[in-house]
Motif scaffolding. Structure first.
Motif, short mmCIF file in Angstrom:
data_model
loop_
_atom_site.label_atom_id
_atom_site.label_comp_id
_atom_site.label_asym_id
_atom_site.label_seq_id
_atom_site.Cartn_x
_atom_site.Cartn_y
_atom_site.Cartn_z
N LEU A 1 0.82 -1.21 0.00
CA LEU A 1 0.00 0.00 0.00
C LEU A 1 0.86 1.26 0.00
CD1 LEU A 1 -3.08 0.69 0.03
CD2 LEU A 1 -2.82 1.13 2.47
N HIS A 2 2.10 1.14 0.43
CA HIS A 2 3.03 2.28 0.40
C HIS A 2 3.13 2.88 -0.99
CE1 HIS A 2 6.71 4.60 0.84
NE2 HIS A 2 7.32 3.86 -0.06
N TYR A 3 2.97 2.05 -2.03
CA TYR A 3 3.14 2.51 -3.40
C TYR A 3 1.83 3.00 -4.02
CZ TYR A 3 7.62 0.03 -3.18
OH TYR A 3 8.88 -0.39 -2.83
N PHE A 4 0.69 2.77 -3.36
CA PHE A 4 -0.60 3.00 -3.99
C PHE A 4 -1.30 4.25 -3.47
CE2 PHE A 4 -0.95 -1.93 -4.02
CZ PHE A 4 0.01 -2.00 -5.02
N PRO B 1 -1.71 -0.34 10.57
CA PRO B 1 -1.76 0.80 9.64
C PRO B 1 -0.57 0.78 8.69
CG PRO B 1 -0.96 1.51 11.77
CD PRO B 1 -1.38 0.06 11.95
N LEU B 2 -0.65 1.64 7.68
CA LEU B 2 0.48 1.82 6.78
C LEU B 2 1.62 2.46 7.54
CD1 LEU B 2 1.70 1.74 3.93
CD2 LEU B 2 0.62 3.96 3.50
N LYS B 3 2.80 1.85 7.43
CA LYS B 3 3.96 2.31 8.19
C LYS B 3 4.93 3.08 7.29
CE LYS B 3 3.61 -1.67 11.30
NZ LYS B 3 3.28 -0.89 12.51
N HIS C 1 -3.38 -9.15 1.00
CA HIS C 1 -3.84 -7.79 1.30
C HIS C 1 -2.68 -6.81 1.14
CE1 HIS C 1 -5.38 -4.47 3.77
NE2 HIS C 1 -6.59 -5.01 3.68
N PRO C 2 -2.94 -5.57 0.68
CA PRO C 2 -1.84 -4.62 0.44
C PRO C 2 -1.16 -4.10 1.70
CG PRO C 2 -3.95 -3.55 0.10
CD PRO C 2 -4.24 -5.01 0.27
#
Length: 341
Positions: free
Chosen positions: A182-185, A220-222, A263-264
């Motif tokens: 998800l870091h890239y999205f 969460p996104l880190k 999962h992203p």
């Protein structure tokens, strides 16, 4: 409704890129943007399962496993015949017999003098959405049947890769640090995004199989960045800046044709290839077309946007490009109706 796999509508900021890539490529539709924070987790849905949708494909046990762990392995999903076709197309790309517009061909330049243009040099083909043969992977009914369990019926293929993990050395050139995709999205919600990753040959601890940390999709996104590995960092191979070494890791041993959906936000990576052969995989990140783009300014993803925009500017002399423009350029409708993405 947009034609499957094609593009429509204006996106002026990508005109320069498209002209450099191929006159065949049309402009992308203008994205719908809903401002929100990039620091979000999956959006829960009412009921028992937050991360899968109701249908008759997944068993209750499979849904619960994904709910708890953030990934699901399906054995022998993709046929040997299809995998062989993908392998042959990859070899043709390596030999420059075909040159897919927009594809990023990543190589180990130190091996070119020894092996020339061959699969012994190329370690990744990224963004193969304009290669009809490789992009077939993203349209396989057996794959989309499972993808729909996570995204719903309106499905976009957002990011494509064929990875050819080369035999490695002590420099660990092809080690991918633990990270969250998800870091890239720059689109959300995370719960309606899923990666389909298919082993093109046996993948195990010897040749650098996937490594996952079960249950981390609930985090969460880190913050991500380049790891402090002397001589071991690859362009855009970002990793967690603060990795929790205490979390258990699982090595996903897979046979040819096995496919894992994950999962992203699941923390994952891969080790080095300690064998003399290759470890090939083909993958696509899918998202519901009802997902929406976000503004990554003032979030942990902002530095990624700056890096990618600089790369695009340097390669194509494109200006006024944002992260979501780059993703909008890559996106292709593979099922249903194109709504936002």
């Amino acid at each position: 409704m947009e034609q499957l796999g094609k593009r429509s509508g204006p996106a002026a900021r990508l005109d320069t890129i498209l002209r450099h890539l191929s006159p065949r490529l049309g402009a992308a539709p203008a994205p719908m943007s809903v401002p929100t924070s990039a620091q979000v987790t999956a959006v829960p849905q009412p009921g028992r399962f937050h991360y899968t949708l109701d249908n008759d494909v997944l068993t209750t046990e499979q849904r619960q496993f994904y709910e708890d762990n953030g990934y699901l392995l399906i054995k022998k999903l993709v046929s040997d015949e299809d995998i062989e076709r993908f392998r042959k197309e990859f070899v043709r790309i390596c030999k420059r017999e075909v040159n897919p517009p927009g594809a990023m061909i990543m190589k180990d330049e130190s091996l070119r003098s020894q092996y020339g243009q061959s699969e012994k040099v190329v370690n990744k083909v990224q963004d193969f959405q304009e290669d009809k043969e490789l992009f077939r992977y993203c349209t396989l009914p057996e794959v989309l049947k499972y993808v729909e369990c996570f995204t719903g019926p309106n499905i976009m293929a957002m990011h494509t890769m064929l990875i050819n993990k080369l035999p490695d050395s002590d420099t660990q050139t092809f080690l991918h640090p633990m990270h969250q995709d998800l870091h890239y999205f720059p689109f959300r919600p995370a719960a309606r995004i899923v990666c389909s990753w298919t082993a093109m040959e046996r993948a195990d601890q010897d040749n650098g199989c996937l490594i996952v940390q079960p249950g981390t999709h609930k985090q969460p996104l880190k913050p991500h960045g380049y790891p402090e590995w002397e001589g071991k960092t690859n362009k855009l191979f970002h990793g967690l800046l603060d990795e929790d070494e205490k979390l258990p890791k699982v090595h996903l041993v897979m046979e040819k044709g096995d496919t894992v959906f994950f999962h992203p936000l699941l923390i994952h990576g891969s080790g080095i290839n300690k064998t003399s052969g290759f470890r090939k995989s083909i993958s696509c990140h899918f998202a519901s077309s009802e997902c929406y783009y976000i503004d990554v300014k003032n979030t942990s993803q902002e530095h990624l946007e700056k890096e990618l925009v600089e790369m695009v500017h340097k390669k194509y002399n494109a200006t006024s490009v944002e992260l979501r423009d780059i993703w909008n350029f890559r996106a292709r409708l593979v099922q249903g109706e194109r709504i936002n993405l």
